[in-house]
Design an enzyme around this catalytic site. Sequence first.
Site: not given
Ligand code: SF4
Length: 393
Positions: A115, A148, A155, A159, A162, A378
Amino acid sequence: MLRAEWEVSIRGMVSSVSVMTDPAQNVLLGLNQAELHALVDDLGEPSYRASQLLEAVYRQRVESVDQILTLPQQLRSKLTGMGVSIGVAKIEKRFVSQDGTVRYLMGFSDGQSVETVWMPEGDGGETGDGSEVGESGNGRAWDRATICISSQVGCAVDCQFCLTALLGVKRNLTAGEIVGQVCAVLKDQKVSPPQDRINLVFMGMGEPFLNYDNFMKAVRLLVEEVGLAESRMTVSTAGIVSRIHDFGLEAVRPKLAISLNASNDEMRTRLMPLNRKWNLEKLMAAAREFPLRNRERITFEYVLLNGVNDSKEAANEVSELLRGMRAKVNLIALNPGPGIQFATPAEDRVAAFQQVLIRAGVPAYVRRPRGRDIFAACGQLKRTVEIATAPVP
Ligand code: SF4
């Protein structure tokens, strides 16, 4: 040259500069000046053909070899006959927010997708770093815009707040796929740098510093060939400390943002498991040693999670961590999403956190959420197909 030999040649060039297997083979997007010179040389063509290819691919942003009208028909036919393509990312869907933000689903030749988000008037992340100063005089409803972009499919960093993390990592993007997102959005929005003031943030899906070589090659192409200013680019890392050192040595580089999100190790390890490997002591040491340019500051991003990391005590700890640094903090109230266990703090908690930082002499800004209604904000990027929301053509 025989077709098979030529294919080996172009594939060889791509793989020699990419750390990961390049799934998009025989594509021009992602090749730099030297590689395109080698290519036209291999084809027995004069070297000015390389300039024509650069102009067509990165400035005119053509979508097929047939559209490169500066090349003779015979050469275009030869290239297409060999299966060569531009390799531009395909816009598979667009989701348009009430606030003008557009979330694009970009598809690649192997069926994977990422995206990319277009934000007219930026996302507020540029506040306080100088790039928002001045008028573009472009006669549009917006004065500047931010794109962006993603660096990986999914990923691996995990996190806890996220949505992208829920995907895991599927693969790295090639340099061409990273640049291709920008080219596709510029074309779709009918804008062109430097006439239009475009900021770039590497803050989409993925951790750019875990795809470092492709990310940096894309940066150089975006600066040298697409015409974007490095001073208008920011890369955000979750804290890959070894790469922060490497990044500081680059001659051409975006500004650095570090995704902090916690004020002490216990809190950070809970929210960002990579803190076990690179804890706050190592991260802050790397940040303090980072060679900043004139008037440059490191941005620390801090996603506020209600009742978890948004207390005044936490704000005091953050101001201690940043004491004496040329830094600013971007505060982002959590953008909610399905599968995320945290809640968004109330505005007065966000304001109170910001005030503690400001009183301690740390510049702190609250980022406006952009495109929340289309999951473009975000930490909300996740493959569109997995989120129930209606596409807008
Ligand atoms: S915020 Fe999301 S995309 Fe960014 S490093 Fe952490 S897990 Fe990966």
